[in-house]
Design a protein around this motif. Structure first.
Motif, PDB file in Angstrom:
ATOM      1  N   ASN A 150      -4.256  -0.689  -2.037  1.00 17.48           N
ATOM      2  CA  ASN A 150      -4.708   0.416  -1.178  1.00 17.48           C
ATOM      3  C   ASN A 150      -6.173   0.264  -0.805  1.00 17.48           C
ATOM      4  O   ASN A 150      -6.557   0.470   0.342  1.00 17.48           O
ATOM      5  CB  ASN A 150      -4.534   1.756  -1.898  1.00 17.48           C
ATOM      6  CG  ASN A 150      -3.081   2.174  -1.965  1.00 17.48           C
ATOM      7  OD1 ASN A 150      -2.256   1.658  -1.216  1.00 17.48           O
ATOM      8  ND2 ASN A 150      -2.768   3.092  -2.857  1.00 17.48           N
ATOM      9  N   THR A 205       0.849  -1.185   0.000  1.00 24.47           N
ATOM     10  CA  THR A 205       0.000   0.000   0.000  1.00 24.47           C
ATOM     11  C   THR A 205       0.886   1.237   0.000  1.00 24.47           C
ATOM     12  O   THR A 205       2.091   1.156   0.229  1.00 24.47           O
ATOM     13  CB  THR A 205      -0.874   0.052   1.266  1.00 24.47           C
ATOM     14  OG1 THR A 205      -0.016   0.119   2.397  1.00 24.47           O
ATOM     15  CG2 THR A 205      -1.771  -1.165   1.372  1.00 24.47           C
ATOM     16  N   GLU A 265      -9.940  -1.803   6.927  1.00 27.74           N
ATOM     17  CA  GLU A 265      -9.846  -0.883   8.054  1.00 27.74           C
ATOM     18  C   GLU A 265     -11.216  -0.288   8.374  1.00 27.74           C
ATOM     19  O   GLU A 265     -11.646  -0.237   9.530  1.00 27.74           O
ATOM     20  CB  GLU A 265      -8.853   0.234   7.699  1.00 27.74           C
ATOM     21  CG  GLU A 265      -8.515   1.149   8.834  1.00 27.74           C
ATOM     22  CD  GLU A 265      -7.529   2.232   8.400  1.00 27.74           C
ATOM     23  OE1 GLU A 265      -6.397   2.231   8.899  1.00 27.74           O
ATOM     24  OE2 GLU A 265      -7.873   3.070   7.541  1.00 27.74           O
ATOM     25  N   PHE A 268       0.612   3.416   2.233  1.00 26.91           N
ATOM     26  CA  PHE A 268       0.467   3.908   3.608  1.00 26.91           C
ATOM     27  C   PHE A 268       1.332   3.064   4.537  1.00 26.91           C
ATOM     28  O   PHE A 268       1.380   1.860   4.398  1.00 26.91           O
ATOM     29  CB  PHE A 268      -0.983   3.788   4.082  1.00 26.91           C
ATOM     30  CG  PHE A 268      -2.006   3.943   2.986  1.00 26.91           C
ATOM     31  CD1 PHE A 268      -2.004   5.079   2.186  1.00 26.91           C
ATOM     32  CD2 PHE A 268      -2.950   2.958   2.738  1.00 26.91           C
ATOM     33  CE1 PHE A 268      -2.937   5.230   1.168  1.00 26.91           C
ATOM     34  CE2 PHE A 268      -3.881   3.100   1.726  1.00 26.91           C
ATOM     35  CZ  PHE A 268      -3.878   4.226   0.927  1.00 26.91           C
ATOM     36  N   TYR A 321      -6.862  -2.596   1.612  1.00 23.16           N
ATOM     37  CA  TYR A 321      -6.424  -2.195   2.955  1.00 23.16           C
ATOM     38  C   TYR A 321      -7.457  -1.279   3.622  1.00 23.16           C
ATOM     39  O   TYR A 321      -7.883  -1.506   4.747  1.00 23.16           O
ATOM     40  CB  TYR A 321      -5.077  -1.474   2.835  1.00 23.16           C
ATOM     41  CG  TYR A 321      -4.548  -0.871   4.106  1.00 23.16           C
ATOM     42  CD1 TYR A 321      -3.690  -1.583   4.939  1.00 23.16           C
ATOM     43  CD2 TYR A 321      -4.872   0.431   4.471  1.00 23.16           C
ATOM     44  CE1 TYR A 321      -3.182  -1.024   6.090  1.00 23.16           C
ATOM     45  CE2 TYR A 321      -4.371   1.008   5.633  1.00 23.16           C
ATOM     46  CZ  TYR A 321      -3.528   0.272   6.433  1.00 23.16           C
ATOM     47  OH  TYR A 321      -3.029   0.843   7.583  1.00 23.16           O
ATOM     48  N   LEU A 322      -7.863  -0.258   2.887  1.00 22.56           N
ATOM     49  CA  LEU A 322      -8.784   0.720   3.467  1.00 22.56           C
ATOM     50  C   LEU A 322     -10.152   0.100   3.750  1.00 22.56           C
ATOM     51  O   LEU A 322     -10.810   0.452   4.725  1.00 22.56           O
ATOM     52  CB  LEU A 322      -8.925   1.934   2.541  1.00 22.56           C
ATOM     53  CG  LEU A 322      -7.649   2.764   2.400  1.00 22.56           C
ATOM     54  CD1 LEU A 322      -7.803   3.801   1.301  1.00 22.56           C
ATOM     55  CD2 LEU A 322      -7.293   3.427   3.723  1.00 22.56           C
TER      56      LEU A 322
END
Lengths: 158, 939
Positions: B343, A63, B350, A65, B346-347
């Motif tokens: 990304n 990612t 979360e 992040f 992942y988000l």
């Protein structure tokens, strides 16, 4: 019950802002460091080294992040340069990821195909670009047209 | 479009930068820089006045040198001069230098503030912008004092240019963050709220940040911002992708402003119905747009769109009131779970984690369990896997716990080291929370130890024992299971601990089976003994003595083991003591006494799981407020942790019924009431005291005993005909633990036995003592133990007082002794060479830092004894440091919670005069004073 949740939330959101912006090359040389929080010089150097260490080991499958101390780093790599923004863990990852890209597009336009050397020789102008787009740890202006118009106007004053 | 050529403007600067870049070595670079610094210095000092251009160029070079990492100690004045130039480029370099090298030199601050003031008043938008950016970058208190009143005016004035408004809004935000007390609320606040309606979206962007921060602290005053923010958001999300022109980013209208507005709304509860309808429409529109085919294949388009989407979902979760929206959000995130962009996966993980805790969406989240488990197995980025673990934990309930726990356990086998401990804690908590069948719980924890024994913290194995002890339906199963697990040729030490404890308590439940007869159980445990660390061996010794009670037939075997040299003469004091005591107990005590002393542990009181407390602690800053509680919880648990009870604690667990007859037994902390007047004549004073806070005068001789403990940690503190008080203590950095043993020397029981720790008002803020009340009854001949946890917060002088009140045969007894917790206990020795020592010695030459005492020797002046005392005092004894070999020098650091204080000491004996001179040097006068006092009394 609502009131309590509101209180919790305020606590959670306290101090929401960009902590710093860093541009580093792959070797770890800093090309820009803009701090929005008080750190002493030793601490800054430590942060710079730590950010370099966590960011450069990651590849395209990862990612954009990384958790970092009590914050997180949102970063994007452009050729040999890493653009990193350190924000609060609850902040909006994608908004900052695109804020980086927006910033890079402005630099690219301003320096006419920006390269690392432009940032070295014009370091004092890069600060001006940053201040137009980010101020006090917040996003100030997002319109590329408006930012470039302002930069052009300032350029004409030289 | 503008473009700048390389290094235009300042040729000299470009040449200098090129030179630096061409340097082949660090030395060459430093040489070149020093040459430049000398050049600039001479220019600044020269007779010829420099023109603005040269000044700008040199200041800019200095800045470049500073940014390379070199110190700059001049040029500040020239930079300040540039601020008053009328040329933009010169002013800009001046402001930049000030912003980067902010200097707290008060003389300069005044000059800087003056220049800023002029620029703010100049009505030149460029200059105003520079001044505002400088304030926003430095944000010091001095600047807040000077400008916090001025900037709101600039912000709301009708004729202020848009770009200046943007800067003023954020500048004010910075000052409000650093010095909220200096930013006065006033008329301007309502006008700031209306900036949300401004035509210029850049102004709205900046103002929204300011309003959000102000609204967090003053929600009432900024309430009107909610409806304005909703209408602004509504206009943005319903606009066509070209409507907003400059502010459309890859076909997404004003994404950053949308995000900021959605965050502002998260400062408030769901709005009134009218506004709420519009907001719901906005949120639905955002969710709908996520389903539309993308307008561009570029990642920028999808990122910008999803930034808004994720913020909208955060708001939906924050309101937690619209089931329809919550379920839609969950479905949307479900799609992202399998997206090709890491990304987004992942988000989504979360964000779903928070959705799992809403009653409306919990079930919807659960439908994605297979995908999440798959993520745990296949994701390449450890942080994504970590989020998958978090989500599994959040979505776990009774229906899916067995599956989730099994998956986590199997993931644990290959999990990254960095997250193993957290997974262990999570598995342990889920297994306990959702256990219907406690045999499953026991199996799970033993599996945890088998797979990841190194990551199983004390809390986890304490907890399994607490649960087994409190639930008799699982005890037999637990004994059988640990017995089987211990058969493995190599098992983790934590398993030996759990096994030892459980067999010691419940081994009898499986002893009927010839395959697990008492002797086989014992031999199995003892085969692990020699591979274990000292604490585990100590635990096993307690298991053995429990076996003596459970299985009389193995008593001779166990006595042989206890009697062996490797136990009785063990170098470790704790092991040796246990071996001696247990051997003695097994020989002298009758079966009845053994059965009483070594009876099964009573159930543990129910309290919050210590594991949960630990996980909360690991979770870090978001739960800072819980941290104190967590710590307290932990310290209690460690004391109350399931160490098999040796003789003395068992006595505590069987309160005598007579205590309860007095009606005081349940509240041992209550002050003991005055005794009947049949008391002895010497107790008159106590008879009339009605409160425990009235402290008896210090027991005679206690002062001497106190001094003896300055250089040692264990021994007898107090003794009279009735009572003996023994101490055993250990200290590490600023923490310590003291075991106080109260021995009843009589054959009659003590009632209402109440020890109280008293810290004077001066001492209290500096020294934290925590303890639990002891059982109010002390049987004749028995000993009870009390643990005191000690934390040194700051340096202190006085000692706490231990006051003990109890009733003995109808008379009221009151004893007070000083508890030897002295500042030097928090010493950590520091070794250093002679040169270092004297260098530091010289650095501490301030008269307040040194304290000296010349005194007569009270004891024979023996070198070895003196050395032992200095080491016992806690400092390092530094050999061959003092040029005079007869002198002693020491060094160490006093650790307190708030600070660390370096201490140096020197003791010069004079044999002929039988005198000593003791000198203490530390950075703090009170510390030097106290240490000198304490140590002088030792010789």
């Amino acid at each position: 019950m609502r009131l309590k949740r509101l209180g919790e939330l305020c606590k959670r959101r306290e101090g929401l802002e960009i902590r710093f912006i860093l541009i580093q090359n792959r070797a770890g040389k800093t090309r820009l460091a803009k701090w929005y929080m008080q750190f002493d010089d030793d601490e800054k150097q430590k942060l710079i080294e730590e950010v370099h260490a966590v960011v450069t080991v990651r590849d395209a499958k990862h990612t954009n992040f990384v958790e970092f101390r009590n914050f997180k780093i949102i970063y994007r790599r452009y050729a040999g340069l890493y653009f990193c923004i350190c924000v609060d863990v609850n902040d909006n990852n994608l908004a900052y990821l695109e804020a980086i890209h927006n910033f890079v597009e402005v630099l690219n336009e301003y320096f006419h195909n920006v390269c690392e050397l432009d940032l070295v020789f014009n370091f004092y102008k890069v600060y001006t670009v940053v201040d137009e787009m980010f101020l006090a740890g917040e996003i100030r202006e997002t319109s590329q047209t408006k930012v470039l118009k302002q930069l052009l106007m300032l350029q004409s004053l030289e | 479009m503008p473009a700048v050529s390389k290094g235009d403007g300042m040729r000299g600067l470009a040449v200098f930068i090129s030179d630096i870049r061409n340097c082949k070595s660090k030395e060459a670079e430093i040489k070149r820089i020093n040459k430049e610094l000398a050049n600039i210095r001479s220019k600044f000092k020269g007779d010829k006045a420099l023109d603005g251009y040269s000044k700008k160029k040199y200041v800019c070079k200095l800045l470049f040198i500073f940014l390379l990492g070199h110190d700059i100690d001049f040029g500040h004045m020239e930079a300040v001069n540039l601020l008053s130039s009328n040329r933009y480029t010169e002013k800009q370099i001046g402001y930049l230098f000030i912003s980067v090298l902010v200097n707290s030199n008060s003389e300069l601050i005044r000059l800087i503030n003056n220049a800023i003031k002029n620029d703010l008043a100049s009505r030149n938008p460029t200059f105003m912008g520079l001044a505002l950016h400088c304030i926003a970058s430095v944000g010091s208190r001095e600047m807040a004092e000077a400008f916090a009143g001025e900037i709101p005016k600039v912000l709301v004035a009708g004729d202020t240019m848009d770009s200046v408004k943007q800067s003023a809004a954020l500048c004010l935000l910075r000052l409000y963050r650093t010095s909220p007390d200096l930013v006065p609320m006033g008329d301007w606040t309502s006008r700031v709220v209306h900036l949300l309606n401004d035509q210029h979206l850049g102004v709205v962007t900046a103002a929204t940040s300011l309003i959000t921060t102000l609204a967090q602290k003053n929600p009432e005053e900024f309430k009107t911002s909610v409806s304005l923010a909703v209408s602004r958001l509504s206009r943005i999300v319903t606009s066509a992708s070209t409507d907003l022109q400059d502010y459309t980013y890859y076909f997404v209208p004003a994404p950053w402003l949308s995000v900021k507005l959605l965050r502002l709304l998260q400062c408030y509860p769901p709005p009134d119905p009218a506004v709420r309808g519009r907001l719901t429409e906005c949120l639905e529109t955002i969710l709908n747009k996520a389903q539309e085919p993308p307008k561009s294949k570029k990642v920028q388009h999808s990122n910008a769109k999803n930034a808004v989407l994720f913020e909208a979902i955060s708001l939906i979760i924050h309101h937690d009131s619209e089931p329809n929206l919550l379920v839609r959000a969950c479905n949307q995130l479900g799609q992202f779970l399998q997206h090709r962009e890491t990304n987004l996966r992942y988000l989504a993980l979360e964000s779903m984690c928070t959705l799992a805790s809403s009653e409306f969406s919990h079930e919807a989240v659960k439908t994605h369990i297979e995908t999440v488990i798959n993520a745990l197995k296949t994701e390449r980025d450890v942080s994504v896997r970590q989020r998958a673990v978090d989500l599994l934990y959040a979505m776990c309930d009774r229906s899916n716990a067995p599956q989730i726990v099994a998956e986590m356990l199997s993931y644990l086998e290959t999990a990254d080291y960095s997250i193993r401990e957290e997974i262990v804690l999570k598995v342990a908590i889920l297994a306990e929370k959702y256990a219907v069948d406690y045999t499953w719980y026991v199996d799970t924890i033993l599996n945890l130890i088998r797979i990841a024994g190194d990551y199983v913290s004390e809390e986890v194995w304490y907890r399994v024992i607490q649960i087994v002890i409190n639930r008799d339906d699982v005890q037999g199963y637990a004994a059988k299971t640990v017995f089987e697990a211990l058969q493995a040729p190599a098992c983790h030490e934590n398993l030996v601990k759990v096994g030892g404890y459980i067999l010691g308590e419940f081994g009898n439940l499986i002893a009927g089976d010839p395959r697990s007869s008492p002797l086989i159980q014992f031999n199995l445990l003892h085969s692990k003994f020699h591979l274990c660390s000292v604490p585990t061996r100590a635990l096993l010794l307690s298991t053995y003595i429990k076996f003596v009670n459970l299985f009389p037939e193995v008593k001779p075997t166990i006595q042989d083991v206890l009697r062996s040299d490797s136990q009785l003469r063990n170098a470790d004091v704790e092991l040796q003591q246990r071996a001696v005591e247990y051997l003695r107990l097994s020989t002298v005590a009758s079966t009845d006494i053994l059965a009483t002393v070594l009876e099964e542990m009573p159930p543990f009181p129910e309290r919050e799981s210590s594991i949960l407390a630990k996980l909360k602690k690991k979770k870090g800053p978001s739960t800072v407020t819980d941290l104190e509680d967590t710590k307290r919880e932990r310290s209690v648990d460690v004391n109350g942790g399931p160490e098999p009870a040796p003789a003395s604690t068992s006595a505590m667990s069987t309160p005598s019924p007579s205590a309860d007859l007095l009606g005081l037994g349940a509240a041992p902390a209550a002050p003991a009431g005055p005794p009947p007047s049949s008391g002895g004549g010497g107790l008159l004073v106590d008879v009339f005291s009605d409160s425990a806070s009235v402290v008896a005068p210090l027991a005679p001789g206690s002062e001497d005993n106190f001094a003896r403990f300055v250089c040692k940690n264990n021994g007898v503190l107090f003794e009279n005909q009735l009572l003996q008080i023994g101490l055993k203590s250990e200290f590490r950095q600023n923490l310590g633990r003291m075991f106080i043993f109260y021995g009843n020397k009589t054959s009659t029981q003590f009632l209402n036995f109440t020890p109280t720790l008293i810290c004077s008002d001066d001492l209290q803020p500096n020294l934290n003592l925590q303890t639990k009340p002891v059982d109010p009854t002390v049987e004749g001949g028995a000993q009870v133990q009390q643990v005191v946890n000690i934390e040194c917060v700051s340096d202190f002088t006085e000692a706490p007082v231990l006051n003990i009140q109890f009733r003995y045969g109808g008379t009221f007894q009151n004893v007070s002794v000083q508890l030897p917790i002295t500042l030097n206990k928090f010493f950590q020795p520091t070794e250093m060479a002679s040169q270092d020592f004297f260098q530091r010695w010289k650095q501490l030459s301030n008269p307040q830092q040194e304290v000296q005492n010349i005194f007569k020797a009270k004891h024979p002046m023996d070198t070895e004894v003196t050395k032992a005392k200095i080491i016992g005092f806690g400092s390092a004894l530094l050999e061959e440091v003092d040029p005079n070999p007869a002198n002693f020098v020491g060094a160490g650091i006093i650790h307190t919670k708030t600070t660390q204080i370096g201490c140096l000491l020197r003791l010069e004996p004079n044999l002929q005069a039988q005198m000593y001179r003791l000198t203490l040097r530390t950075s703090k006068e009170a510390v030097s004073q106290r240490l000198c006092e304490l140590l002088s009394a030792q010789f």
